[in-house]
Each structure stands twice: as C-alpha cells, then as structure tokens.
Design an enzyme around this catalytic site. Sequence first.
Site, mmCIF file in Angstrom:
data_model
loop_
_atom_site.group_PDB
_atom_site.id
_atom_site.type_symbol
_atom_site.label_atom_id
_atom_site.label_comp_id
_atom_site.label_asym_id
_atom_site.label_seq_id
_atom_site.Cartn_x
_atom_site.Cartn_y
_atom_site.Cartn_z
ATOM 1 N N LYS A 1 0.688 -1.070 0.078
ATOM 2 C CA LYS A 1 -0.010 0.136 -0.057
ATOM 3 C C LYS A 1 0.961 1.243 -0.091
ATOM 4 O O LYS A 1 0.260 2.481 0.267
ATOM 5 C CB LYS A 1 -0.933 0.073 1.356
ATOM 6 C CG LYS A 1 -1.768 -1.227 1.225
ATOM 7 C CD LYS A 1 -2.398 -1.936 0.028
ATOM 8 C CE LYS A 1 -3.435 -1.162 -0.484
ATOM 9 N NZ LYS A 1 -3.468 -1.845 -2.003
ATOM 10 N N TRP B 1 1.217 2.645 -8.436
ATOM 11 C CA TRP B 1 1.626 4.074 -9.055
ATOM 12 C C TRP B 1 3.018 4.118 -9.749
ATOM 13 O O TRP B 1 3.192 4.475 -11.055
ATOM 14 C CB TRP B 1 1.556 5.070 -8.072
ATOM 15 C CG TRP B 1 1.660 6.569 -8.529
ATOM 16 C CD1 TRP B 1 1.693 6.830 -9.903
ATOM 17 C CD2 TRP B 1 1.720 7.582 -7.635
ATOM 18 N NE1 TRP B 1 1.834 8.396 -9.695
ATOM 19 C CE2 TRP B 1 1.889 8.731 -8.417
ATOM 20 C CE3 TRP B 1 1.726 7.695 -6.188
ATOM 21 C CZ2 TRP B 1 1.836 9.945 -7.721
ATOM 22 C CZ3 TRP B 1 1.805 8.932 -5.511
ATOM 23 C CH2 TRP B 1 1.808 10.069 -6.306
ATOM 24 N N LYS C 1 8.249 -6.974 -9.190
ATOM 25 C CA LYS C 1 7.654 -6.505 -8.100
ATOM 26 C C LYS C 1 7.843 -7.308 -6.741
ATOM 27 O O LYS C 1 7.629 -8.459 -7.029
ATOM 28 C CB LYS C 1 6.209 -6.121 -8.186
ATOM 29 C CG LYS C 1 5.431 -6.221 -6.923
ATOM 30 C CD LYS C 1 4.011 -5.995 -7.211
ATOM 31 C CE LYS C 1 3.108 -5.866 -6.191
ATOM 32 N NZ LYS C 1 1.514 -5.755 -6.399
ATOM 33 N N HIS D 1 7.133 -7.230 -2.047
ATOM 34 C CA HIS D 1 6.889 -6.714 -0.953
ATOM 35 C C HIS D 1 7.867 -7.009 0.039
ATOM 36 O O HIS D 1 7.528 -6.790 1.352
ATOM 37 C CB HIS D 1 5.391 -6.924 -0.397
ATOM 38 C CG HIS D 1 4.417 -5.957 -1.199
ATOM 39 N ND1 HIS D 1 4.576 -4.904 -1.683
ATOM 40 C CD2 HIS D 1 3.254 -6.439 -1.855
ATOM 41 C CE1 HIS D 1 3.607 -4.410 -2.571
ATOM 42 N NE2 HIS D 1 2.524 -5.266 -2.675
ATOM 43 N N SER E 1 -4.922 2.412 4.330
ATOM 44 C CA SER E 1 -5.160 1.620 3.091
ATOM 45 C C SER E 1 -5.205 0.125 3.154
ATOM 46 O O SER E 1 -5.890 -0.506 2.300
ATOM 47 C CB SER E 1 -4.017 2.266 2.168
ATOM 48 O OG SER E 1 -4.004 1.693 1.023
ATOM 49 N N MET F 1 -8.272 1.654 -6.183
ATOM 50 C CA MET F 1 -7.901 2.984 -6.197
ATOM 51 C C MET F 1 -8.791 3.821 -5.261
ATOM 52 O O MET F 1 -9.885 3.975 -5.587
ATOM 53 C CB MET F 1 -7.925 3.477 -7.718
ATOM 54 C CG MET F 1 -7.177 2.926 -8.559
ATOM 55 S SD MET F 1 -5.272 3.550 -8.226
ATOM 56 C CE MET F 1 -4.430 2.541 -9.393
#
Length: 304
Positions: A57, A62, A115, A117, A147, A265
């Site tokens: 988050k 983005w 990607k 996390h 979020s 979003m």
Amino acid sequence: MALTQMKHLNLNLKKNERIGVDYIKGILQPTPTCDIWDEIWNFQAKPDDLLISTYPKAGTTWIQEIVDMIQNDGNIEKCKRAPTHLRFAFIELKIPSLPSGVDKANAMPSPRKLKTHLPIQLLPPSFLEKGCKIIYVARNAKDILVSYYHFQKMNAVLPDPGTWEEYFEDFLDGKVCWGSWYDHVKGWWEAKDKYPILYLFYEDMKENPKHEIQKIMEFMGKNLDEDALDKIIYHTSFDIMKKNPMANYTTIPGEIMDHSVSPFMRKGTVGDWKNYFTVAQNERFNEIYKEKMADTTLSFFMDD
Ligand code: A3P
C-alpha cells in the site's frame, strides 16, 4: 493464463472465505507463498532486471505505471497492452491454480520488470548479488494502516482484517502480511547505501511528481523530453489511473478482489488517517513510532 480464463477462476473459496497465512522466518505470508518458499528464495535474478520494492500500500502500482511509461518513452498505448500484474511479475505471489510470480518472471523477456513486498532479509539473494537496480517506495505508516485495512477487506488472498480496533493493534505488532512496517522501511533504508537502490517517498511523489519522475528516469538511464514527461505525469495521476482498467486492478476476478467492498484505487491522498484514528489511537501510535524510529535517520511526513 489468458485474461479471459482468469475471469472464470475457481479458487474454491466459499463466500467470505480467505486463503490462509503462515510464517516464513517470522514474517506472515499467505500460505501458498509459504508452500513454494524454496522456489522463491532461489529465484535467479538477471543483472538487467528492474525491481520495484515496497511495503504493501505504499504506492506500488503508481510507481509501476511510471516505470512502464518511462521504459516505453511515454507511449500510453503501449502501457495499456496488459494489466499491471502481467507487465510486472510479483515474485512472491502464489495464487492456487495460477502461475506463480517466479513462473511469470521466468517466462518474461529481458529486461524484466519485477515487484516484491518482501522485507530486505527475505529478498532472494540473487537480486543483490547480481547488482539489480531496485526502486523502493516508502509511505507514512498511518496512511498505510488505513489503506491496508481497506485492502484486506476487499482481497481474498489476505486475511480478513477484523475490526478497525483489532487491525490497528495487529499492524502495530507487525502481525500482518509482510511483517512490521518499521522493520521494512528501516531495513531497506540501511541497504540503500550499499546497493543500487533508489529510495523514494509517496508523499514526495504527491507533492512534486515531476521531480520524482525525473529522479526515476535518471536512475533508469533514460532521458525523455518535456513532452514525454508531461504525458507520464498526466497518465499516472490518480484520477487517470483510477479510470484505467489496465492500472486499477478491475480485470482481476471479483472472487479475488471485490471492488464493491473497497476500490483498489481508493483515495490516493496524504493524511487520510485523520478520518480513522481516534485521538487515543493517534497518541498511542505516536509513542510507539517514536520508540521504533529512535535508531534511524529515516523520517516521514504524516500531515500531523
Ligand atoms: P489509498 O488506499 O490510500 O487510496 P499499492 O499499489 O502499493 O497497493 O498502493 C495502493 C495505494 O496507492 C492506494 O492508496 C491507492 O489509491 C494509491 N495510489 C495508486 N495509484 C496512485 C496514484 N496515481 N496517485 C496517488 N496514489 C495512488
């Protein structure tokens, strides 16, 4: 798997049922990720891979859109070729009956965009060994908490967050997937001076997107003209990305992400925490924040 097939995905979950979680080296992860952990840990990065790393988050999607736009010289149509999750392989993601992030990465042509996390200590070692470029984005913990709470409500791959009060405590204890926010942001902050890591802040991107996009361009070794830069700023603004099905996760089956519960979003702002934290929660949060951040030079803007 083709997108059309994915629309009819059957996870065999009953209504409101979730995929379980387990611990990998003290960090909570969805069970399917734990089941293939050796494969993830042994992932072979290539020197020209570009990795985006974030705590959940923090603005991952983005930054992914910005990076793809830069790589494609500001060509919007090219960036609409596929949804985010097919343009970037999410290394540790495993959803039953779908290819894993590792499978997706292995099938990608170079230069690959990836990607994660994962906290730095769980990052597959080959990324650092091969000297891959890594863009890390950090976001203030209060807005992340809000979020993440909404995201867990709408996402069947993560546990149900419970009540706001329960989730608040779990987050402070690091008992959420990908572990403690504090350890995550601090671990990557310390690594940034030893490896090619560009460390960015969501709040800076909101305040001056042009400046931050220029930094990313430079880091990626690209030099685009003003016209391309303006297109990137516009195409990656919250309102435009919210309407873009290739960037807003609405192509994911409703069985996994239910946007009627909370849109992916959601608000895209700094300081939304003020709409959720009680005065007592804020005081408690600030006390713990001070303690946990006492040993770092890293600091955050939280609009308080
Ligand atoms: P909110 O829930 O606060 O709205 P991630 O991609 O890491 O999962 O992060 C999602 C968060 O980033 C969400 O925050 C989402 O709205 C926000 N976000 C996504 N695209 C954005 C953009 N172009 N500008 C600002 N915020 C954005």
